[in-house]
Design an enzyme around this catalytic site. Structure first.
Site, PDB file in Angstrom:
ATOM      1  N   TYR A   1      -6.379  16.121  -8.970  1.00 47.72           N
ATOM      2  CA  TYR A   1      -5.588  15.382  -9.794  1.00 47.72           C
ATOM      3  C   TYR A   1      -4.575  16.493  -9.896  1.00 47.72           C
ATOM      4  O   TYR A   1      -3.194  16.070 -10.323  1.00 47.72           O
ATOM      5  CB  TYR A   1      -6.418  14.702 -10.947  1.00 47.72           C
ATOM      6  CG  TYR A   1      -5.314  13.944 -11.767  1.00 47.72           C
ATOM      7  CD1 TYR A   1      -5.172  12.626 -11.116  1.00 47.72           C
ATOM      8  CD2 TYR A   1      -4.640  14.365 -12.928  1.00 47.72           C
ATOM      9  CE1 TYR A   1      -4.018  11.884 -12.056  1.00 47.72           C
ATOM     10  CE2 TYR A   1      -3.847  13.521 -13.763  1.00 47.72           C
ATOM     11  CZ  TYR A   1      -3.474  12.186 -13.260  1.00 47.72           C
ATOM     12  OH  TYR A   1      -2.577  11.524 -14.047  1.00 47.72           O
TER      13      TYR A   1
ATOM     14  N   LYS B   1      -0.456  16.212  -8.983  1.00 43.01           N
ATOM     15  CA  LYS B   1       0.844  16.355 -10.076  1.00 43.01           C
ATOM     16  C   LYS B   1       1.478  17.465 -10.024  1.00 43.01           C
ATOM     17  O   LYS B   1       2.866  17.188 -10.204  1.00 43.01           O
ATOM     18  CB  LYS B   1       0.069  15.944 -11.588  1.00 43.01           C
ATOM     19  CG  LYS B   1      -0.642  14.571 -11.709  1.00 43.01           C
ATOM     20  CD  LYS B   1       0.392  13.254 -11.160  1.00 43.01           C
ATOM     21  CE  LYS B   1      -0.171  12.065 -11.500  1.00 43.01           C
ATOM     22  NZ  LYS B   1       0.609  10.908 -11.113  1.00 43.01           N
TER      23      LYS B   1
ATOM     24  N   ASP C   1       0.964  -1.169   0.023  1.00 44.03           N
ATOM     25  CA  ASP C   1      -0.028  -0.116  -0.221  1.00 44.03           C
ATOM     26  C   ASP C   1       1.016   1.163  -0.047  1.00 44.03           C
ATOM     27  O   ASP C   1       1.648   1.436   1.051  1.00 44.03           O
ATOM     28  CB  ASP C   1      -1.010  -0.007   1.251  1.00 44.03           C
ATOM     29  CG  ASP C   1      -1.782   1.391   1.233  1.00 44.03           C
ATOM     30  OD1 ASP C   1      -1.729   2.220   0.368  1.00 44.03           O
ATOM     31  OD2 ASP C   1      -2.599   1.412   2.152  1.00 44.03           O
ATOM     32  N   VAL C   2       0.929   1.944  -1.165  1.00 43.84           N
ATOM     33  CA  VAL C   2       1.996   3.072  -1.340  1.00 43.84           C
ATOM     34  C   VAL C   2       1.681   4.246  -0.424  1.00 43.84           C
ATOM     35  O   VAL C   2       2.617   5.249  -0.021  1.00 43.84           O
ATOM     36  CB  VAL C   2       2.107   3.624  -2.615  1.00 43.84           C
ATOM     37  CG1 VAL C   2       2.510   2.292  -3.580  1.00 43.84           C
ATOM     38  CG2 VAL C   2       0.674   4.036  -3.193  1.00 43.84           C
TER      39      VAL C   2
END
Length: 249
Positions: free
Chosen positions: A153, A157, A61-62
């Site tokens: 999003y 990023k 699980d990152v």
């Protein structure tokens, strides 16, 4: 003399762009630590299982620091020395900003941005002990655009690009390079239907100068090439990889 093999850790490696990266690196001779929630082997368009003997799978699980450290340690114990990391795992949730929930926002930021910090911290001791290495972060050309329904999003990023710059400066003395790859629209086995036909396809044919989106293997070839390039002077940069869409009039 050590018989350990150079290894690159790839998060989100079971499918999509991550699977293509895992294939390209294995094809180039690296052992690849393939981390994913499922722990499954990489699969998808263009992914050839003939190199599967170089894949080492682990569940992860990152968004959880302990989970990342455990998975990377598990890979490191398998007769390899870690020379790099590709922070690829991510999620794309969208919706109108006026009602986008905090839970959704936190999920996007944790998966796309916080995971980059956690992954980089987890791999740092291994790269430091081997006198350097390369971390490739997977950003997006959305980091410089204002896209409706994509506040979280785009923000996540943009954070990845900023973290890339900061880590590159801070860790340069350890000979650890950090580069951000920022793709545009990329067709994978996960989104093929949406990008192959319909209004989005028609839009991309007009907006992308080449007339079509990139492929997962396009991205994978770029990432693999960065591991072949040994110049310490290329670090901290964002490489936009969008077929010139974001600069086309």
């Amino acid at each position: 003399m050590s018989t350990a093999h150079p290894c690159v850790i790839v998060t989100g490696a079971s499918r999509g762009i991550g699977a293509a990266i895992a294939f390209a690196l294995a094809r180039d001779g690296y052992t690849v630590g393939c981390l994913s929630r499922s722990g499954a082997a990489p699969k998808g368009d263009g992914v050839d299982a003939s190199v599967s003997h170089r894949w080492r799978m682990a569940r992860c699980d990152v968004t959880d620091a302990a989970s990342l450290k455990h998975a990377i340690h598990e890979i490191a114990e398998q007769g390899v020395f870690i020379v790099g990391l590709v922070n690829n795992a991510g999620v794309h949730l969208e919706g109108p900003s006026k009602e986008f929930s905090l839970a959704q926002y936190n999920e996007v930021m944790s998966t796309n941005a916080t995971s980059v910090l956690l992954g980089s911290q987890a791999v740092y001791p291994y790269l430091q002990s081997h006198q350097g290495g390369l971390i490739v972060n997977m950003g997006s050309f959305f980091d410089k655009l204002g896209v409706k329904r994509n506040l979280a999003y785009c923000a996540s990023k943009a954070a990845v690009a900023a973290m890339t710059r900061c880590l590159a400066v801070e860790w340069a003395s350890q000979r650890i390079r950090v580069i951000n790859v920022a793709p545009g629209y990329i067709q994978t086995d996960l989104n093929k239907a949406a990008l192959s036909a319909g209004p989005l396809r028609a839009y991309l044919e007009k907006r992308i100068p080449a007339g079509e989106p990139g492929t997962a293997m396009d991205v994978a070839e770029l990432v693999a090439s960065l591991f072949k390039l040994e110049s310490q002077f290329l670090t901290g940069e964002t490489i936009y990889f969008d077929g010139a869409q974001s600069i086309a009039p």
